[in-house]
Design a protein around this motif. Structure first.
Motif, PDB file in Angstrom:
ATOM      1  N   MET B   1       0.679  -1.260   0.010  1.00  0.00           N
ATOM      2  CA  MET B   1      -0.130  -0.074  -0.094  1.00  0.00           C
ATOM      3  C   MET B   1       1.108   1.156   0.122  1.00  0.00           C
ATOM      4  O   MET B   1       1.728   1.385   0.818  1.00  0.00           O
ATOM      5  N   LYS B   2       0.671   2.078  -0.822  1.00  0.00           N
ATOM      6  CA  LYS B   2       1.478   3.291  -0.832  1.00  0.00           C
ATOM      7  C   LYS B   2       0.983   4.369   0.316  1.00  0.00           C
ATOM      8  O   LYS B   2      -0.157   4.417   0.376  1.00  0.00           O
ATOM      9  N   LYS B 193      -4.426   1.883   8.527  1.00  0.00           N
ATOM     10  CA  LYS B 193      -4.443   0.366   8.299  1.00  0.00           C
ATOM     11  C   LYS B 193      -5.893  -0.178   8.730  1.00  0.00           C
ATOM     12  O   LYS B 193      -6.498  -1.147   8.085  1.00  0.00           O
ATOM     13  N   ILE B 194      -6.227   0.103  10.065  1.00  0.00           N
ATOM     14  CA  ILE B 194      -7.346  -0.386  10.725  1.00  0.00           C
ATOM     15  C   ILE B 194      -8.378  -0.120   9.839  1.00  0.00           C
ATOM     16  O   ILE B 194      -9.560  -0.837   9.495  1.00  0.00           O
ATOM     17  N   TYR B 196      -8.903   0.464   6.400  1.00  0.00           N
ATOM     18  CA  TYR B 196      -8.721  -0.553   5.385  1.00  0.00           C
ATOM     19  C   TYR B 196      -9.081  -1.872   5.747  1.00  0.00           C
ATOM     20  O   TYR B 196     -10.094  -2.381   4.920  1.00  0.00           O
ATOM     21  N   ALA B 197      -8.675  -2.410   6.740  1.00  0.00           N
ATOM     22  CA  ALA B 197      -9.036  -3.809   7.175  1.00  0.00           C
ATOM     23  C   ALA B 197     -10.508  -3.624   7.356  1.00  0.00           C
ATOM     24  O   ALA B 197     -11.070  -4.765   6.989  1.00  0.00           O
ATOM     25  N   ALA B 200     -12.571  -3.629   4.295  1.00  0.00           N
ATOM     26  CA  ALA B 200     -12.738  -5.008   3.734  1.00  0.00           C
ATOM     27  C   ALA B 200     -13.750  -5.846   4.540  1.00  0.00           C
ATOM     28  O   ALA B 200     -14.680  -6.723   3.720  1.00  0.00           O
ATOM     29  N   MET B 211      -7.695 -12.686   2.703  1.00  0.00           N
ATOM     30  CA  MET B 211      -6.550 -11.770   2.439  1.00  0.00           C
ATOM     31  C   MET B 211      -5.606 -11.479   3.403  1.00  0.00           C
ATOM     32  O   MET B 211      -4.468 -10.978   3.552  1.00  0.00           O
ATOM     33  N   ILE B 213      -6.361 -10.740   6.713  1.00  0.00           N
ATOM     34  CA  ILE B 213      -6.737  -9.680   7.731  1.00  0.00           C
ATOM     35  C   ILE B 213      -7.217 -10.330   8.881  1.00  0.00           C
ATOM     36  O   ILE B 213      -8.118 -11.223   8.883  1.00  0.00           O
TER      37      ILE B 213
END
Lengths: 238, 333
Positions: B1-2, B193-194, B196-197, B200, B211, B213
């Motif tokens: 992830m950028k 990050k939380i 994004y997780a 999903a 994935m 997660i």
């Protein structure tokens, strides 16, 4: 060839219902191994148990000769095991690009994100054309490609595909199987392929296991299975 | 992830709204109580939305946290007010107890209820809430059904002037702080990050697990955060401000429903939504209670239904769609 995945006498199920009755299976490094069988014999449960989404009751699972039986799912993914789930579990609200980025969630995968993107876009050029399109609006075949591509983004060593040809037009089935063979030959992945489509799987795989009622009923090289009319008639109906 | 620079612009309208509310309450005579009520609804909506908006799980037992926060503050004051040297420290102890009780119940609930999905999760949360209430009443702990009354103890420990200031200003002011903190944490999670997780997980939990997660971990983090903030509101707006607590008053599902209404009116999963929802709900409830006392729910129910049908994404969801492509877009989340 050494072993990538080895499963011994695996048992699991849902609630009180036991689904797997001690199947054992081995996937050699760099091979395409296929697990065949009709609907409802426990093939998907087998994959989910290997990955830990369904808890194993008994038996052992080894990955590269290390025991991983009771590791939680995310740790197994961290080791390099990827599952392409049945029925295209995509993130419908995200576009193609975002779905792929989500695939590279684990730390090890983020480092290689650009290389991985380049790889999947070269394998599936159609996904590059549509990278800003919502995943839910893709056609069935493209969705299947995206599910496989997203699994590749996790940088796996072993990729387990659950009925990738399900619900696809015959011409697309051929395409999907070609891709799977490419993954093995060009990318160097080890593949465990779960299928109902016996004909295509026998062509792609080097070693085949046949599952029935939660047990492995027969195994052998693809040629041996194809050559044995008993096995074909009893379990595959071809 | 950028790595993209965290863009916290959407916090600007939220903080601006809280600041304006605070200034109106502070400088316009007679407005403080109403503004405090609005802040209460905004804070609760914002806290509840952290968990619901990011995971899609509807926590019907959310009032458990508010109630336990109230009890934490009550216990701190009741049992520590006899030690004079603690001074204002009893409020700190109460607040820490509130956080402790909220953490305990959040972890317990996460362990039991977060394994469930959809309606089963909602029902399990209600069950835990009712169970706790009847446990306190039946086992006669913490004063049982008679509750705890500690306003006198508070006055004795801190003096009447201090207590007046605490209950009439600082208790409400801290609700503002909690509301702002909730907005900040929500934004921070969404950009990390939380976020994004959990996005999903909300879209497809099974795929998210595949994935790699750790869905349970991130759900628990969001649940715990949401619980802490709710307990904070309870400790301040009820525990400190009122000076008494009865189990039958605080473990009431009605307050969870109010959270849900606030968030759905404003826009579920949006940052500005709970503020807008809290203002609409709080103001209409206040006015309806003034012009037609006793009839407010009768009038309010159809209004809510109309808004939900006309704008299922809430007011902010509607606004977001309108502003798409304009320069204001980056301020609305």
């Amino acid at each position: 060839m050494s072993s990538m995945l080895k499963v011994e006498n695996l048992e699991s199920g849902y609630g009180a219902m036991q689904v797997l009755w001690k199947p054992s299976l081995e996937v050699k490094k760099g091979s395409i191994t296929s697990l065949l069988g009709p609907n409802g014999v426990g093939k998907s449960t087998f994959l989910l148990t290997v990955l830990g989404s369904v808890e194993p009751w008994a038996g052992k699972i080894f990955y590269e000769d290390k025991e991983i039986t009771n590791l939680p799912t995310h740790k197994k993914v961290d080791l390099g095991i990827a599952l392409v789930p049945e029925g295209k579990h995509l993130f419908d609200g995200m576009n193609v690009h975002e779905n792929l980025i989500m695939g590279a969630y684990r730390k090890e995968a983020i480092k290689y994100i650009d290389d991985s993107l380049e790889l999947v876009y070269s394998l599936f050029p159609i996904l590059k054309e549509r990278d800003r399109q919502g995943a839910g609006t893709l056609s069935g075949g493209q969705q299947q490609m995206l599910t496989i591509a997203r699994a590749l983004m996790t940088k796996p060593n072993l990729i387990m595909l659950d009925e990738p040809s399900q619900g696809l037009a015959p011409i697309l089935v051929g395409e999907v199987f070609e891709t799977i063979q490419k993954l093995q030959a060009e990318v160097g992945l080890t593949i465990l392929l779960v299928e109902q489509n016996a004909e295509a799987s026998l062509n792609a795989a080097s070693y085949v296991y046949i599952m029935h009622e939660g047990q492995i009923k027969a195994e052998g090289t693809a040629d041996k299975i194809r050559g044995s009319s008993d096995i074909r008639e009893a379990y595959l109906g071809i | 992830m950028k790595k993209t620079l965290p863009k916290y612009y959407p916090l600007i309208p939220v903080f601006a709204a809280y600041l304006i509310m605070f200034l109106i309450g502070f400088f316009v005579p007679g407005m403080w109580q109403m503004v405090a009520l609005l802040a209460f609804y905004c804070a609760l909506g914002q806290s509840w939305n952290i968990f619901m908006g990011m995971t899609g799980y509807v926590d019907f037992g959310y009032v458990t946290f508010i109630a336990l926060g109230t009890y934490g503050m009550s216990l701190g004051i009741t049992y520590c007010s006899q030690y004079e040297w603690l001074g204002i420290g009893i409020i700190v102890i109460g607040f820490i107890l509130a956080m402790f009780l909220a953490s305990l119940s959040a972890l317990l609930e996460a362990f039991i209820a977060l394994r469930l999905r959809g309606a089963y999760f909602a029902i399990a949360c209600i069950g835990i809430n009712e169970g706790l209430r009847y446990f306190i009443e039946g086992a006669k702990i913490w004063g049982g059904s008679e509750g705890l009354i500690y306003f006198g103890a508070l006055v004795q420990a801190l003096g009447r002037d201090t207590v007046n200031q605490l209950t009439s200003f600082w208790a409400d002011f801290s609700v503002f702080i909690i509301a702002a903190l909730a907005a900040f944490l929500n934004m921070h999670y969404m950009r990390s990050k939380i976020g994004y997780a959990l996005t999903a997980v909300r879209e497809d939990e099974d795929a998210a697990k595949v994935m790699g997660i750790n869905a349970n971990k991130y759900k628990t983090i969001a649940f715990l955060t949401s619980g802490w903030l709710g307990a904070g509101v309870g400790a301040m707006a009820w525990g400190l401000k009122l000076g008494y607590v009865y189990p039958g008053d605080v473990f009431v599902i009605h307050y969870t429903v109010e959270c849900i209404v606030v968030v759905l009116l404003g826009g579920a999963g949006t940052l500005l939504g709970p503020v807008v929802g809290g203002l609409i709900y709080g103001l209409s409830k206040y006015w309806l209670a003034v012009i037609m006392p006793g009839f407010q729910l009768l009038i309010f129910a159809p209004i809510i239904i109309i808004i939900i049908v006309a704008a299922p994404e809430g007011v902010v969801g509607l606004l977001k769609r309108r502003l798409k492509g304009t320069r204001l877009e980056m301020f609305i989340e």
